[in-house]
Structures are given as C-alpha cells and as structure tokens.
Design a protein around this motif. Structure first.
Motif, PDB file in Angstrom:
ATOM      1  N   GLY A  49      -5.244 -49.302 -21.704  1.00  0.00           N
ATOM      2  CA  GLY A  49      -4.111 -50.062 -21.204  1.00  0.00           C
ATOM      3  C   GLY A  49      -3.087 -49.274 -20.415  1.00  0.00           C
ATOM      4  O   GLY A  49      -2.517 -49.773 -19.454  1.00  0.00           O
ATOM      5  N   CYS A  50      -2.823 -48.026 -20.798  1.00  0.00           N
ATOM      6  CA  CYS A  50      -1.711 -47.331 -20.145  1.00  0.00           C
ATOM      7  C   CYS A  50      -2.100 -46.742 -18.801  1.00  0.00           C
ATOM      8  O   CYS A  50      -1.304 -46.638 -17.899  1.00  0.00           O
ATOM      9  N   ILE A  95       6.919 -47.264 -16.468  1.00  0.00           N
ATOM     10  CA  ILE A  95       7.277 -47.507 -17.872  1.00  0.00           C
ATOM     11  C   ILE A  95       8.771 -47.253 -18.073  1.00  0.00           C
ATOM     12  O   ILE A  95       9.477 -48.056 -18.681  1.00  0.00           O
ATOM     13  N   ILE A 152       6.078 -49.587 -25.346  1.00  0.00           N
ATOM     14  CA  ILE A 152       5.342 -49.404 -24.087  1.00  0.00           C
ATOM     15  C   ILE A 152       4.030 -50.195 -24.101  1.00  0.00           C
ATOM     16  O   ILE A 152       3.170 -50.010 -23.257  1.00  0.00           O
ATOM     17  N   LEU A 153       3.892 -51.080 -25.071  1.00  0.00           N
ATOM     18  CA  LEU A 153       2.735 -51.979 -25.173  1.00  0.00           C
ATOM     19  C   LEU A 153       1.397 -51.239 -25.165  1.00  0.00           C
ATOM     20  O   LEU A 153       0.439 -51.665 -24.531  1.00  0.00           O
ATOM     21  N   PHE A 172      -0.373 -59.144 -29.585  1.00  0.00           N
ATOM     22  CA  PHE A 172       0.308 -59.389 -28.318  1.00  0.00           C
ATOM     23  C   PHE A 172       0.705 -60.861 -28.222  1.00  0.00           C
ATOM     24  O   PHE A 172      -0.034 -61.729 -28.653  1.00  0.00           O
ATOM     25  N   ALA A 179       5.090 -59.804 -21.755  1.00  0.00           N
ATOM     26  CA  ALA A 179       4.225 -59.561 -22.906  1.00  0.00           C
ATOM     27  C   ALA A 179       5.019 -58.790 -23.962  1.00  0.00           C
ATOM     28  O   ALA A 179       5.828 -57.911 -23.637  1.00  0.00           O
TER      29      ALA A 179
END
Ligand SMILES: Cc1cc2nc3c(=O)[nH]c(=O)nc-3n(C[C@H](O)[C@H](O)[C@H](O)COP(=O)(O)O)c2cc1C
Ligand code: SF4
Ligand code: SF4
Ligand code: SF4
Ligand code: SF4
Ligand code: SF4
Ligand code: FES
Ligand code: FES
Lengths: 352, 603
Positions: A49-50, A95, A152-153, A172, A179
């Motif tokens: 994801g990041c 971010i 930071i999800l 989520f 989100a």
C-alpha cells in the motif's frame, strides 16, 4: 513450487542468495541491502500500500513494490536510482501533506518510521497544500488512544488484529482521501485490548494511554524480562525511567511470543510501582492484618493444615492454583497436595 | 389501394433508452391496436410485436421497426398516441407515415458501422431464447462441444487475434492458455460487467440486448479453460440488464444450454450473477474478486495473477462483456473471418459510446483501425451547430484527449496509446470550442479521486493534490509553476500506484497539458477561460446602450441577482450571480454579455 529452493538473483549488481518463497525485499534484507518500507511487516501478509519500497526489475516495464513481488531465478533488481529516489521522496511528501506534523509532542518521536523516512529523504519543504484529515481523537477506553490524524493507512493494525490476534476489531472504511481505519460503524474500540496493533503501528496513531507523556523510548532504560502474569512466559521489554516502569514493549524477534502480548503483559504493569502492592505476608491478628515474615506465615500454615487434617480429615482441605504459575509449579503443587496434605481436592483456574 | 398484409412484425426498442422514452407504452399500444383491429386473430403467429434491445441511436427513441410482408420501415420518436395512425395507415392502408420515418441521420449513423457483437442486438427479442436460436444462437457451443478439444478452442481464439475489450487489450487466447495450464481442482470464468466509466453503456446494452450471446460466450470460455462455473459481476444500477440476464440464464438452463452434462458432452457449466454496489475500482480484476468473495473492493498486488490465483484462490479468467459476447460469432464464422476485420494488431470491431458535441450520439460498432475522423464526421455527423471541433477523449477517466491535428489517428490499441490516449472500454467524448480542457481534466480527476479505494499513497493523496491544483486553476487562483507541478506529480502517481486506477488517473491531465498547454496558461496567467466555461473567470454585464429597459432579465434571473425595473437600467450584482446564463438567453436585445474578469478588473 519446491519450497525453499535456493538460487541467485542480482541486486544492484551484487549476487544475492534467494529462496523460492522470498519477496525481493526479504532477499535484499537478508543480504543487508536497505530498502525503505512503511506498510510492510515481517509477520503480516504482504500489502503493497505505501509504495515506498518500489524497485526496478530488468524486463518489467513498471516499477514494482519489493515487499510484494516474488523473486524469480536470475532476476536483476535495482533498489536505487534517480527515479526511485524521486518517487520515494514524493510519497513521503504526500503522506506528510496530510499529517499533523507535531513530532515535538508526539509519543513516538524518535522511534517513528515516518519521521525516519522524512529525515532520510531530507524533506524540509512540502510542495502540496490542501485538505488535511481532521478527526477527533478516539480514546474512550482506559488503554489505547487512536489519533487518525497521524495514521498513514498502512493497514498493519488491521492485519495484526485479523491475522494474528484473530479479532478483526478494525478495518478500512470509506474510500479515497477519506479512507479511515475504523471499528464497526466507526464507533469506540471494544476489543481485547491486547495492544498488538499499538506495537505494529509505524507512527504515533495508536499509542498507549497509560504511558503517554511519561518519557520517550530513548529516555528510558530498557530491560528485557519475562512477563510474570502467566506461564506462557512472554518476553517483555520494560522501559524504566527514574526507577519507575513507564511502558512495556516487546521485541518482534525475541521470545516465545515473537513480540505479541496480551492485555496484561502490555498494559498491566502499574501494580509494580503501586503503593498498595503486597510485598510481605500478612497474618490476621485480632481481626486485623499485620505484616509478618515468611517463616511466621509458613509456620502458621503448616500448623493449621496439620490440625485441620487431624481433626476433620485431610479431604476437608482443597487447593486452588493459578495459570500464572508455570507447568512445573502446578505439577509440584498438586503433588504436594496429594502426597503431603493427602487430598485429591486440587483445581486450577484453567482446570487440571 | 392496399391488399391486406400477410405478415406483420413490429419491433419496439426497449433498451434502457427506449423504455425511458416510453417504449413500454408504445409496445402496449401496438399490442392493443393489433388485437382491436383483428389482425392478431387473422394472422396468428404471422403477426408479432416484440421488444428489442438498444439499437444505438437512443436519442431518437422510441425507435420502431415495422415490417409488413418483408418490407421494413423504421420510425423514430414514436409515442403511444402515434401508434393507431401507424397501424391504420401503414399496416392496414399500405401507406407508411413517412413524415415519422427515421431521418437520413439514422441511415448515416448506421452506414459506417460494422456490426459483429451488436449484430443481433436491437433486432431480436432479448427475453426470448427462441429468437436467439433463430439467428444461429447456441450453435457455437454445440459445435465446440461436439467437434473440438479445449486446446483447439484456445487456438482458434488466439488465431482470431481477439484482444480484451475491457481496456488493456490483453490477447484473450493467451490469457485463457495461462488459466488452462494452471493447476487447480476448480477454475472460474468471471464476466466483468462493472462498467464504471462515466457515460459508458456498451456492456449494459449488450447484456440488455442479447444476453444469450454473453451466456454462450461464457460457456465457450468455460469449456476452453476447464471451468464449470461462471460469475457475472454486474452493477446493481443496471436493473434491466440484471433482470434480462437472470431471465436468460433461467431459459438457458431449461433448454439445457446450462447445467449438468450439456448436450451430452460431459461438460457442466452454470452461471451466477453477483451484483456490485457500483464502485469504479471494482472493475479492476483483483478488487472485483475481493468483492465477489465478500471483502472490501480493494486491489491487491499482482503477481499472482488471477489466472493462477483468482476467485477463492483458484485459477480464474476475467473477461469483459464485449470480449465474451464476440466469442459465439468468432466460433461460428471462423477465426480467419474475424481476423480479416480490423487492423494489423487489433482485430475485429470495437463498440463505443459516442457522446458529447457530435450531432449523432449513441452506441456504435466500428472496425478496428478506422480513423477517428470517420467516426466523428461520418457516423457522428460532425459537430453540433456548426461549431469547431476541439478534441475527442477516449478511454474515459483513464484515457487522454486527441486534438484536431491528430484526427487521422487509427482506432487501435497501439495508435491510440502512441498519441497519449488509450482504447479503454469504449467511452468516446467529443468536445468542441465551448469545452474547457482544464475543466475537462478537473472533471475526470475528480471522478477518479472519489473512486480511489484509498489503499496506496500515490493514488489516495497524489490524485487529491493534483485535483486541488486543478481546482485552484479553474477558480482563477492558479500560480506559475502549477503546470510543472502537475506533470511532475502526475508522473510519480502513474509510476508508483498499485493498480490501474491510479496508474492511469493522471492521463487526462497530462494529455490536456500536452495538447492544450495554452489553455492552462490562459487560466493561470491571464485568469481567463478561453472557452468561457470556468465560472470564476468571467462575469455578466449589461451593455448600457443596448439595454431597452424591458426588465425581462430582472424577472427571469432565478436568484434575483439583477437590479432594475421598468424604465430602470438593469444591473447585475456580481456577488449574487450564479452564472447560469439565463439572462443572456432571454434578453431580446443581446444586451447582456459575458466578460472575462481580467478585463473588468482593469476598468
Ligand atoms: C480501475 C479499473 C476499472 C476497470 N473497470 C473495468 C470495467 O468496468 N469493465 C471491464 O471489463 N474491465 C474493467 N477494467 C479492466 C479489468 O481489470 C480487466 O482487465 C478486464 O476486465 C479484463 O477483460 P478483457 O481481457 O476481456 O478486457 C478496469 C480496470 C481498472 C484498473
Ligand atoms: S507520528 Fe511520527 S511523524 Fe507523525 S507527529 Fe508523530 S513522530 Fe512526528
Ligand atoms: S488491541 Fe488487540 S484486539 Fe484490540 S484492535 Fe488492537 S490488535 Fe485488535
Ligand atoms: S493506525 Fe497505525 S497501524 Fe493502523 S493503519 Fe494507521 S498507521 Fe497503520
Ligand atoms: S491505485 Fe488507487 S484504486 Fe488502485 S489500489 Fe491504489 S488507491 Fe486503490
Ligand atoms: S447569469 Fe443567471 S444568475 Fe447571473 S444574472 Fe444572469 S440570470 Fe441571474
Ligand atoms: S512496504 Fe512495500 S508497499 Fe509498503
Ligand atoms: S435504448 Fe433504444 S436505441 Fe438505445
């Protein structure tokens, strides 16, 4: 797939050993080659994801996330280039453009993975202004504070809670820029409070309420020990400051628990310095508890057991033991009850 | 004088467009007229009225074909109250009502098209399996079950050159061969009918107009890769398509084209429908699979590809509706026939939803390789109102725009990619001089931004920041350097995003900058919108010498932004005005003009 077959790949012109099930990141780390990550966690399923872990691979037109891309024999990987550095920097910058940058008062300052990356990429200025998430801090429980303005999800908490803790308390919600990690219906946290999500959160979004403002990790003396709550024997890392325990962490690669704890191990340390903590035996005299020595206490017990056994029969005596003790302790306890006291009335909070 | 007709066949468009225009009422009117006048009783099965799916020219609905003794006539804009006259004069009297005939545009619209996948769409009754059987339906699946091994089917599809119509154009036969070779006790076929591009309705029309072709196509694919179960992932916003598909599946089961041991060939195949909630990202393969499995529609990294680990972890082929609905025609007519259509690397035809500023909008099917110009000026009939063409956007929010000087570009995967656009799934929006390209880019990015799943940083935050820059620019708050920042960030978002959504989201921005940089500069530097679209950059003014003090605008302004009255010069209060443009339209003396704010600022 033959599990564990060993072959060679090339990373930055260096030959590196890799195994069939490896991702590029795993092979690189084992060879001591640095690739930054944020959402990756060794114990959790790959997420991708990041995107800070992107690398280029000969023959693949796009950059790939090294944490999710499996190695193949002969693969040629490059972990650094001008484009890769630029992209990583942009990602961290993005971010930070939606982050309340308050490291000065942040609990995890000094052990924050985002802060480390911002430093690594020298992000002094941020090119993007715009909307920032504004969430109320959620702390309607005694133990965990959730501040999603810092989130930071990365999804580590979600995977930890689901894949290892088996609870699934958070997931989520919403999509796109909005989100957000949430409990069901975005309500308060009502879970096991094991704190394992706090342990894996790379930033200060999930923190322990009982430790906050009581000293940062780098100010504390850290002592490795075994949890004294139960017989599992989890390895803990006690943070002591001015001779007081202020926080418990655990080491990902150490001990039977591999960094996981239950609510007691993680948050139940306050009794250690508590003024009402029981430190000596107490004997009730004239209706009041008074302090005694161990010898006095043990003599009194032996005397009474003998008397009761004689007067009423040893089956009138029963013994209860605890899961806090080790298997060996529990074994000895029942042996003692059966052979010395002479009773089969033994039990245990988790049953013998 | 008329001789009484021996056969009558009436087809009424009851696609979504036809129904919206009153198709059901028209149908009912024909039914009752035919009965009332005794034609039904007299001719029995030689007198039919049936519904058909979309025929492409929805703007002219309700479209009705009347076939009397083999002579076909097409009526447009039919309403229920016109039916009795058509029956009386045309069917009974033998004198068609020519003034209601579909005009020359209808002819022009169809003449440039080549229909393969749509060939039976709009002519057969989608709710009647016999209508499909009558046009050789289900002969392809019977043929392969009797005569071909699965590998041979895959070879045929490879030979045909069919490439996926869902957007990326991956060779279909090759994709199948991966899944056929993959190990797995069960395999699946998924039909992607999510169709999330705004304004696109190709797949919906196929499902509504010829659901059996899709069912047959899925069975062919299932046989080829060794799957016994197929899923159709279709958005719940398509109720008519869902209903017709469910009905068709039921009919196919009854006739044993679906189920156990189909045609005694030891092949089991069935289809389930999974309705999606309508998220663009759920069109992405791995998100779609997660959604069918009951999870959140979030993409996951590939590899592993679905052909190895797809639905429930089993080998899975995901194909678009149009890809699958082409299959029966390819099997029936042979791969060479299909490969003879189209261009060198892009075979067959492609369906597009042609919209925007062309005269004829609608659903079209064209051979691959056709020049954009031919579509826009031939089938589309050129630009509405004689205005100047500006650009055409293909591929919707993932695509790019193509300006006038590149109108000779061929419609095939490679040529479109080369000019910075993509084939996409079939959106084609034509823009003229009144479209602002900056606003267009903002619109598409707004869409993708909202539809981002939020999983990866470049898409979740990157598209948001790009959108914010565009919002500033259209609001007149753009700064020097914004365009460079957009390009720079856009490249990173494309390169670093996890799935196709983020990887393509910057395309509309990058391509409009590439071809219309001067429009960006006009917004940023001069604070002027050359197309007069961006509301923050102009205002309305009353031209004193022209105003005849009629006060019409004062009364018509919906928000009361105009002061004045009889005998009093109108004055527009800029703060209140919402820039709807009504005053310009109503003023009989053209006394109101649109003025760029940078000009008013200097006065
Ligand atoms: C964000 C996104 C949305 C998509 N939406 C669709 C869609 O609505 N319909 C579709 O067929 N393919 C869609 N695709 C492409 C599919 O992921 C997939 O490639 C396609 O269904 C494969 O079928 P094909 O090979 O027959 O084209 C989408 C892809 C992305 C990245
Ligand atoms: S989470 Fe990290 S980057 Fe954010 S405020 Fe805390 S220390 Fe700073
Ligand atoms: S404290 Fe434990 S149970 Fe609660 S959300 Fe975190 S990981 Fe899940
Ligand atoms: S709360 Fe922490 S662990 Fe969970 S997603 Fe946010 S940053 Fe990651
Ligand atoms: S690119 Fe966008 S839609 Fe795709 S995974 Fe990333 S956030 Fe989700
Ligand atoms: S543009 Fe619309 S709101 Fe503005 S003055 Fe004219 S009529 Fe009123
Ligand atoms: S660490 Fe690989 S994508 Fe986050
Ligand atoms: S719905 Fe009638 S022509 Fe499209």
């Amino acid at each position: 797939m033959e599990a564990g077959r060993v072959f060679k790949i090339t990373i930055n012109d260096q030959a590196v050993e890799a195994r069939t099930a490896d991702t590029i990141l795993e092979a690189a780390r084992r060879a001591g080659i640095h690739i930054p990550t944020l959402c990756y966690h060794r114990q959790l399923s790959p997420y991708g994801g990041c995107r800070v872990c992107v690398v280029s691979v000969e023959g693949i037109p796009r950059l790939v996330a090294s944490c999710t891309t499996p190695v193949t024999e002969g693969m040629q990987v490059r972990t650094d280039s001008e484009q890769i550095r630029k992209i990583r920097k942009t990602i961290v910058e993005l971010i930070l453009s939606n982050h309340c940058n308050e490291c000065m008062v942040c609990e995890v300052n000094g052990r924050c993975e985002l802060q480390d990356l911002a430093y690594e990429y020298g992000l002094k200025t941020i090119r993007f202004q715009g909307e920032r998430s504004q969430y109320e801090i959620e702390d309607q429980n005694p133990l965990i504070e959730r501040d999603y303005n810092k989130c930071i999800l990365c999804g580590r908490c979600v995977r930890m809670c689901d894949e290892i803790q088996g609870v699934g308390a958070v997931d989520f919600s919403k999509r796109g820029f909005h989100a957000k990690i949430a409990t069901e219906y975005d309500g308060i946290l009502s879970c096991e409070f094991c704190g394992n999500c706090v342990a894996v959160c790379p930033v200060g979004a999930l923190t322990s309420k009982i430790s906050r403002y009581r000293g940062r990790a780098y100010e504390a003396r850290q002592v490795k020990t075994i949890c004294n709550y139960c017989g599992c024997g989890c390895t803990l890392n006690l943070h002591a400051r001015e001779n007081e325990i202020v926080r418990v962490t655990s080491l990902e690669d150490d001990g039977v628990n591999e960094g996981h704890t239950c609510v007691k191990g993680k948050f139940g340390f306050q009794y250690i310095n508590h003024p009402e903590r029981l430190k000596t035996p107490l004997i009730k005299r004239n209706g009041e508890f008074v302090e005694a020595t161990w010898d006095e206490a043990l003599d009194l017990m032996a005397e009474n057991f003998t008397r009761i056994g004689k007067e009423y029969g040893s089956n009138t005596i029963g013994g209860l033991c605890s899961a806090k003790c080790t298997n060996e302790d529990n074994y000895l306890f029942q042996k003692f009850m059966r052979t010395v006291i002479g009773t089969n009335n033994v039990d245990h909070c988790a049953r013998y | 004088m008329s001789s009484s007709p021996k056969s009558i066949s009436i087809s009424v468009c009851m696609g979504t467009g036809g129904i919206a225009a009153g198709g059901a009422e028209v149908m009912e009117a024909f039914e009752s007229e035919l009965a009332r006048r005794g034609l039904r009783a007299k001719l029995q099965e030689n007198c039919t009225a049936h519904k058909v799916g979309c025929r492409g020219f929805c703007a002219r609905d309700v479209l009705v074909d009347v076939v009397v003794d083999g002579q076909r006539a097409t009526y447009e804009y039919v309403q229920a109250d016109m039916v009795s006259r058509i029956v009386e004069e045309h069917i009974i009297g033998g004198a068609p009502v020519e003034k209601w005939f579909a005009g020359p545009e209808y002819e022009a619209f169809h003449v440039g098209q080549t229909k393969v996948v749509l060939s039976d769409c709009g002519s057969i009754n989608p709710e009647d399996i016999d209508a499909y059987l009558a046009v050789d339906g289900y002969t392809a699946i019977q043929k392969i079950l009797c005569e071909m091994w699965p590998e041979e089917v895959i070879t045929e599809i490879k030979d045909s050159g069919l490439r996926g119509r869902g957007g990326a154009g991956f060779p279909t036969g090759l994709k199948w061969s991966f899944a056929a070779m993959a190990k797995g006790d069960e395999k699946y076929i998924i039909c992607n009918a999510d169709e999330g591009d705004p304004g696109a309705f190709m797949d919906r029309s196929i499902v509504e107009g010829n659901p059996h072709a899709l069912i047959e196509g899925m069975s062919i694919a299932g046989y080829a890769i060794g799957a016994n179960l197929g899923y159709v992932y279709i958005r719940a916003e398509y109720p008519l398509a869902v209903q017709r598909l469910a009905h068709a599946i039921e009919q196919a089961r009854q006739r044993e084209f679906l189920g156990k041991n189909i045609r005694n060939a030891d092949f089991d195949f069935d289809i389930r429908i999974k309705q999606g909630a309508g998220a663009f990202v759920c069109g992405e393969e791995t998100a779609l699979i997660a959604s069918i499995e009951g999870g959140r529609g979030m993409p996951r990294p590939k590899p592993p590809f679905p052909t190895h680990r797809g639905l429930w972890g089993k080998p899975t082929v995901i194909n678009n509706v149009e890809t699958l609905a082409n299959l029966p025609y390819i099997i029936r007519k042979g791969p060479q026939w299909f490969a003879s259509l189209g261009s060198e690397k892009s075979k067959g035809t492609k369906v597009f939803a042609l919209t925007g500023k062309v005269r004829n909008t609608g659903l079209i099917e064209v051979p691959m390789g056709i020049a954009l110009k031919e579509i826009i000026y031939g089938i589309g009939g050129g630009i509405e109102g004689g205005r100047q063409f500006k650009a055409v956007q293909t591929g919707g929010p993932s695509g790019g725009c193509i300006p006038t000087e590149l109108l000779d570009t061929a419609v095939d995967y490679e040529s479109l990619a080369q000019v910075g656009a993509i084939m996409g799934s079939g959106g084609m929006v034509v823009m003229d001089e009144d479209n602002c390209m900056v606003e267009m880019a903002r619109y598409f990015l707004h869409f993708t931004q909202e539809e981002s799943c939020g999983k990866c940083v470049p898409c979740r935050v990157g598209t948001k920041r790009m959108l914010e820059i565009l919002e500033r620019i259209v609001a007149g708050r753009g700064e020097l350097g914004d365009v460079e920042l957009l390009l720079d960030l856009g490249e990173d978002v494309k390169a670093a995003s996890l799935c196709g959504l983020g990887q393509t989201a910057p395309n509309p921005v990058i391509s409009t900058i590439r071809y219309f940089r001067e429009e960006y500069d006009a917004h940023i530097v001069q604070k002027r919108c050359p197309a007069g679209v961006c509301k923050a950059l102009f205002e309305y003014q009353v031209v004193e010498p022209l105003c005849k003090l009629c006060s019409l605008c004062v009364r018509k302004c919906p928000v009361g932004a105009i002061e004045g009255g009889k005998k009093k010069l109108a004055k527009i209060k800029d703060r209140k005005c919402v820039k709807c443009g009504i005053c310009i339209e109503v003023c009989p003396f053209d006394a109101i003009t649109q003025v760029d704010i940078h000009e008013t600022a200097e006065v």
